[in-house]
Design a protein around this motif. Structure first.
Motif, PDB file in Angstrom:
ATOM      1  N   PHE A  52       0.846  -1.197   0.000  1.00 31.41           N
ATOM      2  CA  PHE A  52       0.000   0.000   0.000  1.00 31.41           C
ATOM      3  C   PHE A  52       0.876   1.239   0.000  1.00 31.41           C
ATOM      4  O   PHE A  52       2.069   1.183   0.311  1.00 31.41           O
ATOM      5  N   GLU A  53       0.293   2.352  -0.388  1.00 33.91           N
ATOM      6  CA  GLU A  53       0.915   3.661  -0.290  1.00 33.91           C
ATOM      7  C   GLU A  53       0.170   4.470   0.768  1.00 33.91           C
ATOM      8  O   GLU A  53      -1.013   4.228   1.036  1.00 33.91           O
ATOM      9  N   GLN A  70      -3.811   3.707   0.434  1.00 34.63           N
ATOM     10  CA  GLN A  70      -4.345   3.152  -0.810  1.00 34.63           C
ATOM     11  C   GLN A  70      -3.607   1.860  -1.108  1.00 34.63           C
ATOM     12  O   GLN A  70      -2.369   1.834  -1.163  1.00 34.63           O
ATOM     13  N   SER A  71      -4.381   0.764  -1.281  1.00 34.89           N
ATOM     14  CA  SER A  71      -3.755  -0.528  -1.552  1.00 34.89           C
ATOM     15  C   SER A  71      -3.104  -0.528  -2.923  1.00 34.89           C
ATOM     16  O   SER A  71      -3.621   0.051  -3.876  1.00 34.89           O
ATOM     17  N   LYS A  72      -1.948  -1.197  -3.014  1.00 32.94           N
ATOM     18  CA  LYS A  72      -1.221  -1.394  -4.268  1.00 32.94           C
ATOM     19  C   LYS A  72      -0.837  -2.871  -4.336  1.00 32.94           C
ATOM     20  O   LYS A  72       0.245  -3.267  -3.900  1.00 32.94           O
ATOM     21  N   ILE A 105      -0.134  -6.403  -6.254  1.00 32.23           N
ATOM     22  CA  ILE A 105       0.291  -7.045  -7.503  1.00 32.23           C
ATOM     23  C   ILE A 105      -0.125  -8.512  -7.435  1.00 32.23           C
ATOM     24  O   ILE A 105       0.306  -9.251  -6.540  1.00 32.23           O
ATOM     25  N   THR A 132     -10.252  -0.976  -0.772  1.00 28.72           N
ATOM     26  CA  THR A 132      -9.017  -0.464  -1.361  1.00 28.72           C
ATOM     27  C   THR A 132      -8.431   0.710  -0.590  1.00 28.72           C
ATOM     28  O   THR A 132      -7.218   0.788  -0.378  1.00 28.72           O
ATOM     29  N   ASN A 133      -9.246   1.658  -0.143  1.00 28.66           N
ATOM     30  CA  ASN A 133      -8.767   2.889   0.485  1.00 28.66           C
ATOM     31  C   ASN A 133      -9.192   2.945   1.951  1.00 28.66           C
ATOM     32  O   ASN A 133     -10.302   2.534   2.312  1.00 28.66           O
TER      33      ASN A 133
END
Length: 527
Positions: free
Chosen positions: A193-194, A207-209, A211, A235-236
């Motif tokens: 996440f960021e 915010q999820s990132k 892969i 997600t957020n």
């Protein structure tokens, strides 16, 4: 064709004695087990056990004998029939006492055919989702796959993480064998996440990132570091941290084809606002000054420095070097930004210090009226630096308040105070060929009391006769100067010998110049 009547008679007798019908030899025994029915002529041609049997390796076959009073098989069994599963071709015999009381025997060969060596290539494959592989079977004549497809090749595009495939191969002899292959689909999920850089008192946004090559079904969050993923879904997310520091935030991702959820924890920095100040090594006008920024904080590192020195000079260096051309007061402003996103600002007044004042006179304090100065052969001119200072340097090398000039040239004095450097003062000296008696310039009194006058024994014209050898003796003739100082005298004898102060009194010297000059005299030591 010749028919044998006695089997029929035996069967009829058997029927009368046992009230059994001729059905004792059943159709199943005839067709499947090939029972040896004595009424059938072809059984006589092959013997009462019938024709040889052919099986595949690992199979079982039943061998039956006709109805009789007793049986003895080659295996040691005594029943009417035996079930055998030989590993190789084997002969089996049986000895019977028939219903007429006669002894008969017969032998049957069981032929064992090998199983086909069925293989699937490749035996193991790892694919990414959507990829396919061609499986090829070898070692048999015909093939049937586990999905009922036939042929020696099978093209598969599996979806599940683990996928076993099998094929049944049949040889030309009718024997079958099964081979298996494994095709796995590698699903990879990397949770991450960021988050926004946050100072204490601000809200942090996440915010999820993620892969992945799988299908995401659920995203869960642990925002308060309690190892429970019950602080948010999706997600957020946003969260308010009540203390600065490094916090561990977890993200949990559940996907369609993975048997376990994917969990990762990452550090999240919540910064505190730095307390700023600055220092400087010196404050001299027209001299490079090094400033050092100071920032006190607990989380992260300084990412940027921004200096404004109030005179149009700017810098992004943590230790900038700046030169001020005036002593006017300037407002210096320092701004910093930390890696956690915290900003701070500090301002302070600064005024450059003036240079120290410096003048040069004769050693006795008399003013120098005219330049350049004129000196005579074998003469020495003694100069003195005047002013308020911490130290003096002549010609960048000699550190002394006074300077004995024995040769023509230019002699420049510079004074230092509180890190500031004075304007240099230069004295030019020219030579006059008129000789001057050097004896008049050899010091005859020594008062090493630290007042700056006559603290060391100086030979004014030493530079004119160097390297010179100097010998100093007591009245009794004992040398009181070290060999090192004696062989190349440096105007540095202070009335001590081997680090110990000598008593007051008269001492005698001999000076041998480099040109053969010899000077002798007395020194009075007063403490």
């Amino acid at each position: 064709m010749k028919y044998h009547i006695y089997p029929l008679v035996l069967v009829l007798q058997l029927c009368l004695l046992t009230t059994f019908s001729i059905q004792a030899a059943t159709q199943v025994e005839i067709n499947n087990l090939k029972s040896r029915n004595l009424l059938l002529p072809n059984r006589l041609a092959d013997g009462f056990l019938g024709p040889d049997e052919t099986i595949c390796e690992g199979d079982t076959v039943r061998i039956s004998a006709p109805l009789a009073f007793s049986y003895v098989w080659s295996t040691g069994q005594t029943s009417q029939f035996i079930d055998v599963h030989p590993a190789a071709t084997t002969d089996y015999w049986v000895r019977v006492i028939n219903l007429q009381g006669q002894t008969e025997s017969d032998t049957l060969k069981v032929i064992v055919n090998p199983l086909p060596e069925v293989l699937i290539s490749p035996a193991y494959t790892e694919l990414l989702p959507g990829e396919a592989v061609l499986l090829t079977a070898t070692g048999a004549l015909t093939y049937v796959w586990s999905n009922n497809e036939t042929g020696n090749q099978l093209f598969v595009t599996p979806v599940l993480p683990e996928n076993p495939y099998s094929v049944t191969g049949t040889s030309s002899l009718g024997c079958t064998s099964i081979a298996t292959a494994q095709v796995d689909v590698r699903y990879t999920t990397l949770p991450a996440f960021e988050y926004t850089k946050t100072c204490l008192g601000d809200t942090t946004y996440f915010q999820s990132k993620i892969i992945t090559n799988d299908t995401i079904q659920l995203i869960e969050w642990d925002l308060d570091s309690d190892l429970m993923f019950d602080d948010g879904f999706g997600t957020n997310q946003k969260f308010f941290f009540e203390q600065p520091g490094e916090w561990l935030v977890g993200i949990k991702v559940t996907t369609k084809y993975s048997t376990e959820a994917h969990i990762e924890y990452f550090p999240v920095m919540v910064g505190d606002i730095p307390v700023l100040s600055y220092t400087y090594a010196s404050s001299c006008v027209s001299t490079p000054i090094r400033f050092t920024g100071k920032a006190v904080f607990s989380v992260g590192q300084i990412e940027s420095w921004a200096w404004d020195f109030g005179n149009g000079q700017l810098s992004s260096d943590p230790e900038p070097v700046v030169t001020f051309t005036t002593t006017a007061t300037q407002l210096i402003t320092l701004k910093v930004t930390t890696s956690a996103g915290c900003e701070a600002e500090y301002s302070g007044n600064f005024a450059a210090s003036p240079r120290p004042a410096l003048t040069v006179s004769y050693a006795d304090g008399s003013l120098i009226a005219q330049l350049p100065l004129t000196m005579y052969r074998n003469d020495t001119i003694r100069l003195r630096a005047n002013g308020v200072y911490d130290s003096i340097k002549w010609n960048q090398t000699i550190e002394s308040v006074t300077l004995n000039v024995v040769r023509p040239g230019t002699y420049t004095a510079v004074s230092y105070r509180d890190g500031c450097v004075s304007q240099p003062v230069s004295i030019g000296v020219v030579m006059n060929d008129f000789p001057y008696d050097p004896n008049l310039k050899i010091q005859n009194i020594l008062t090493p009391n630290g007042d700056g006058y006559n603290d060391v024994w100086e030979i004014s014209m030493l530079n004119a006769i160097s390297p010179a050898r100097v010998f100093i003796y007591t009245r009794s003739g004992m040398s009181v100067i070290s060999d090192e100082d004696s062989n190349n005298y440096k105007n540095n004898w202070n009335g001590q010998f081997n680090g110990n102060p000598l008593p007051e009194g008269s001492y005698f010297y001999i000076i041998e110049g480099a040109g053969g000059e010899v000077f002798k005299g007395a020194i009075t030591l007063i403490r």
